[in-house]
Design a protein around this motif. Structure first.
Motif, mmCIF file in Angstrom:
data_model
loop_
_atom_site.group_PDB
_atom_site.id
_atom_site.type_symbol
_atom_site.label_atom_id
_atom_site.label_comp_id
_atom_site.label_asym_id
_atom_site.label_seq_id
_atom_site.Cartn_x
_atom_site.Cartn_y
_atom_site.Cartn_z
ATOM 1 N N PHE A 1 1.086 6.878 -5.274
ATOM 2 C CA PHE A 1 1.959 5.806 -5.374
ATOM 3 C C PHE A 1 0.222 4.789 -5.100
ATOM 4 C CE2 PHE A 1 5.791 7.632 -3.827
ATOM 5 C CZ PHE A 1 6.050 7.503 -4.123
ATOM 6 N N HIS A 2 -0.011 3.777 -6.296
ATOM 7 C CA HIS A 2 -0.895 2.941 -6.220
ATOM 8 C C HIS A 2 -0.458 1.855 -6.392
ATOM 9 C CE1 HIS A 2 -5.303 1.287 -7.098
ATOM 10 N NE2 HIS A 2 -4.738 0.362 -6.217
ATOM 11 N N ILE A 3 0.030 0.745 -5.083
ATOM 12 C CA ILE A 3 0.453 -0.443 -5.022
ATOM 13 C C ILE A 3 -0.589 -1.489 -4.472
ATOM 14 C CG2 ILE A 3 2.882 -1.923 -3.680
ATOM 15 C CD1 ILE A 3 3.328 1.195 -2.937
ATOM 16 N N PHE A 4 0.255 -2.867 -6.045
ATOM 17 C CA PHE A 4 -0.655 -4.530 -4.771
ATOM 18 C C PHE A 4 1.039 -5.095 -4.784
ATOM 19 C CE2 PHE A 4 -3.757 -2.225 -7.950
ATOM 20 C CZ PHE A 4 -4.912 -3.507 -6.742
ATOM 21 N N VAL A 5 0.774 -5.381 -3.460
ATOM 22 C CA VAL A 5 2.439 -5.578 -3.471
ATOM 23 C C VAL A 5 1.254 -7.482 -2.757
ATOM 24 C CG1 VAL A 5 3.677 -6.560 -1.335
ATOM 25 C CG2 VAL A 5 2.950 -4.424 -1.817
ATOM 26 N N ASP A 6 2.142 -8.599 -2.844
ATOM 27 C CA ASP A 6 2.055 -9.569 -2.765
ATOM 28 C C ASP A 6 3.054 -10.237 -2.403
ATOM 29 O OD1 ASP A 6 0.262 -12.344 -3.317
ATOM 30 O OD2 ASP A 6 0.310 -12.280 -5.041
ATOM 31 N N VAL A 7 3.369 -12.293 -2.088
ATOM 32 C CA VAL A 7 4.179 -12.131 -1.645
ATOM 33 C C VAL A 7 5.616 -12.287 -1.858
ATOM 34 C CG1 VAL A 7 5.009 -14.760 -0.338
ATOM 35 C CG2 VAL A 7 2.756 -14.442 -0.568
ATOM 36 N N SER A 8 5.704 -12.381 -3.227
ATOM 37 C CA SER A 8 7.449 -11.725 -3.842
ATOM 38 C C SER A 8 6.818 -11.059 -5.062
ATOM 39 C CB SER A 8 7.750 -13.751 -4.230
ATOM 40 O OG SER A 8 6.503 -14.001 -5.589
ATOM 41 N N SER A 9 6.025 -9.708 -4.683
ATOM 42 C CA SER A 9 6.019 -9.053 -6.157
ATOM 43 C C SER A 9 5.703 -7.355 -5.958
ATOM 44 C CB SER A 9 5.276 -9.499 -7.496
ATOM 45 O OG SER A 9 3.912 -9.409 -6.361
ATOM 46 N N VAL A 10 5.663 -6.706 -6.249
ATOM 47 C CA VAL A 10 4.668 -5.417 -5.683
ATOM 48 C C VAL A 10 5.103 -4.343 -7.579
ATOM 49 C CG1 VAL A 10 8.227 -4.237 -5.855
ATOM 50 C CG2 VAL A 10 5.259 -3.205 -5.052
ATOM 51 N N GLU A 11 3.741 -4.226 -7.260
ATOM 52 C CA GLU A 11 3.422 -3.675 -8.509
ATOM 53 C C GLU A 11 2.815 -1.983 -8.752
ATOM 54 O OE1 GLU A 11 0.816 -6.274 -11.535
ATOM 55 O OE2 GLU A 11 1.556 -6.872 -9.652
ATOM 56 N N VAL A 12 3.899 -1.013 -9.039
ATOM 57 C CA VAL A 12 3.610 0.147 -8.875
ATOM 58 C C VAL A 12 2.868 0.775 -9.677
ATOM 59 C CG1 VAL A 12 4.610 2.428 -7.440
ATOM 60 C CG2 VAL A 12 5.142 0.344 -6.692
ATOM 61 N N PHE A 13 1.552 1.325 -9.494
ATOM 62 C CA PHE A 13 0.994 2.267 -11.022
ATOM 63 C C PHE A 13 1.770 3.768 -10.083
ATOM 64 C CE2 PHE A 13 -0.593 -1.550 -10.396
ATOM 65 C CZ PHE A 13 -0.898 -2.177 -12.081
ATOM 66 N N ILE A 14 1.742 4.534 -10.175
ATOM 67 C CA ILE A 14 1.966 6.072 -10.096
ATOM 68 C C ILE A 14 1.403 7.179 -10.825
ATOM 69 C CG2 ILE A 14 4.006 8.304 -10.411
ATOM 70 C CD1 ILE A 14 5.803 5.381 -10.477
ATOM 71 N N ASN A 15 0.489 8.619 -10.468
ATOM 72 C CA ASN A 15 -0.057 9.026 -10.557
ATOM 73 C C ASN A 15 -1.701 8.502 -11.587
ATOM 74 O OD1 ASN A 15 0.810 10.808 -8.880
ATOM 75 N ND2 ASN A 15 1.994 12.226 -10.623
ATOM 76 N N ASP A 16 -1.847 7.265 -11.088
ATOM 77 C CA ASP A 16 -3.356 6.867 -11.922
ATOM 78 C C ASP A 16 -2.567 6.430 -13.412
ATOM 79 O OD1 ASP A 16 -5.033 7.673 -10.065
ATOM 80 O OD2 ASP A 16 -4.681 9.956 -10.582
ATOM 81 N N GLY A 17 -1.576 6.194 -13.812
ATOM 82 C CA GLY A 17 -1.037 4.670 -14.365
ATOM 83 C C GLY A 17 0.166 5.646 -15.440
#
Length: 489
Positions: free
Chosen positions: A437-453
């Motif tokens: 799981f490669h995850i970017f968490v911002d104040v009001s969002s989450v983007e999850v990139f799984i197994n290198d996209g």
């Protein structure tokens, strides 16, 4: 506050400074303003437009209604960057004040031509009976950043056999000719894409409809985009009117792609595989790509959806754009990974390797905005994953279910609820032994990139400020975990 037609189509220059100042104050008081995503200064942001590289900078425009969190009179707003990370607001790019865009400068794209950046967009108009008439228009940006609209449309009529839902030109160059695809609706209310050509970006000829095997797939195809990678043709579009099917098509509208042979421009034939959703999460629509000087195909999407109320609405703004994604192909599938430049955001780093069973908290793992890479291996647990933005009664869960081989994103308890009629869980199948799981968490969002996209999940979440916990878990068994976290300030 009631958003009447008059208020929705009020021009910015007809608005008192006091109203704009009060709106800005309310926006800036919002607890969910993002730290590292593109977001509107006020009002509503939607489709990314004109994504391009020109004179040493990336340019990204977006649909913007400045006066509130609703869809009204759309402007193009301009933001630019030298590195895809630090974005500078450059102000309004296109104002809707001509007869051909009187009710909004709708979506479009950009391409360099004769040393200038040509912006091709749809001008939206309505008559006294509120009947829509679209025009395809051109504005030109010079070396100094000044933008001038052409005084008449370049395409003034809708081809025979198609309705007034005719919009969102995406332009590219092949050989000595320019081509544009435009989203359309046939008279039988089915969606499609139309092809145009031009020798000079000003004189356009209708070539016909692109032939696909998706003859009855939704009632309108918005925001089409065509490009080629590794001798393959890729058609991205956002179909409206697709019914949910098991784990697929759960959002109000979808965005996805077809991969096939290169588009036959002469015959307008596109031989392709099945339609695949680009993002498996809750909040993703109307993506657009560009080709950059580094040889990459980069995608930006609207982190939001039409016709849904968001918790930020009461603060006078709505939506943001996704982080830029590097698009590649493997095994006839698009992979999406965060562009490498985003590493510039990384602050303090913590690395931990451990074996987890049950719920596991790690010292100093918490935050409101951060990047995190978690790799789970040698797992015999029934399910394992991460709880993000954990508070007393809040958490956002991303996990892998071993029996079903499904990735799950669960925002049931993510904070302020919204859009619950479309469900609070999203899933997709992933046949893999190791999960990253490669995850970017911002104040009001989450983007999850799984197994290198291989898969991506995007979601807006609206937790309390104090909900900053991070926990890992492995249920009914254990898993090896290696995790790295970087703060983003």
């Amino acid at each position: 506050m009631e958003w009447t037609k008059e208020r929705r189509y009020k021009r910015l220059d007809e608005t008192e400074e006091k109203e704009i100042h009060e709106l800005s104050k309310r926006v800036n008081e919002c607890p969910w303003r993002q730290k590292f995503h593109i977001q509107p200064v006020t009002g509503l942001l939607n489709d990314p437009n004109g994504f391009s590289f020109y004179e040493g900078e990336y340019h990204l425009f977006y649909q913007w209604f400045p006066l509130g969190p609703v869809h009204g009179l759309k402007y193009w707003y301009h933001t630019k960057s030298k590195d895809l990370v630090h974005w500078e607001n450059a102000g309004i790019a296109i104002e809707p004040y001509d007869y051909f865009d009187s009710h909004g400068a709708y979506s479009g794209s950009a391409i360099e031509n004769n040393g200038k950046l040509y912006l091709m967009y749809t001008g939206n108009t309505r008559d006294e009976n509120w009947v829509r008439k679209p025009y395809q228009c051109i504005a030109i940006m010079d070396l100094g950043g000044s933008i001038t609209k052409m005084n008449k449309p370049v395409i003034s009529t809708v081809p025979t056999g198609y309705t007034e839902h005719f919009r969102d030109p995406k332009v590219w160059k092949a050989g000595e000719s320019f081509y544009a695809i435009i989203g359309a609706q046939r008279f039988d209310e089915t969606g499609c894409v139309l092809l145009y050509s031009s020798p000079n970006m000003m004189d356009w000829q209708f070539e016909g409809e692109i032939n696909t095997n998706m003859r009855h797939f939704g009632y309108m195809w918005e925001c089409p985009d065509y490009f080629e990678i590794n001798n393959k043709g890729i058609l991205i579009f956002s179909p409206q009117g697709i019914l949910p099917k098991e784990d697929e098509f759960q959002n109000i509208y979808q965005s996805g792609y077809l991969i096939g042979d290169k588009l036959d421009l002469a015959e307008k034939n596109f031989v392709h595989g099945s339609f695949t959703e680009l993002d498996r999460g809750f909040d993703f629509y109307a993506p657009q790509t560009m080709f950059d000087p580094k040889g990459r195909r980069i995608l930006s999407g609207w982190m939001g959806l039409p016709e849904i109320d968001y918790p930020t609405d009461r603060y006078g703004w709505a939506h943001c754009l996704t982080l830029p994604r590097d698009i590649t192909i493997r095994d006839n599938k698009l992979l999406q990974t965060p562009v490498s430049e985003l590493k510039k955001l990384r602050g303090e780093k913590i690395t931990v390797e451990t074996i987890i069973y049950g719920i596991h908290a790690i010292d100093d793992f918490h935050g409101e905005s951060y990047e995190l890479i978690a790799e789970f291996t040698e797992a015999d647990a029934d399910e394992f994953g991460i709880e993000l933005r954990v508070g007393e009664q809040e958490k956002t869960i991303v996990k892998f279910e071993k029996a079903t081989k499904k990735i799950v994103l669960d925002r049931t308890f993510s904070g302020q609820p919204f859009a619950e009629k479309f469900g609070t869980i999203r899933k997709c199948h992933l046949d893999a032994e190791k999960i990253k799981f490669h995850i970017f968490v911002d104040v009001s969002s989450v983007e999850v990139f799984i197994n290198d996209g291989e898969e991506v999940f995007t979601a807006r979440i609206f937790p309390k400020k104090e909900s900053t916990g991070i926990r890992f878990f492995a249920n009914e068994g254990q898993a090896n975990l290696r995790v790295v976290k970087w703060t983003i300030d």
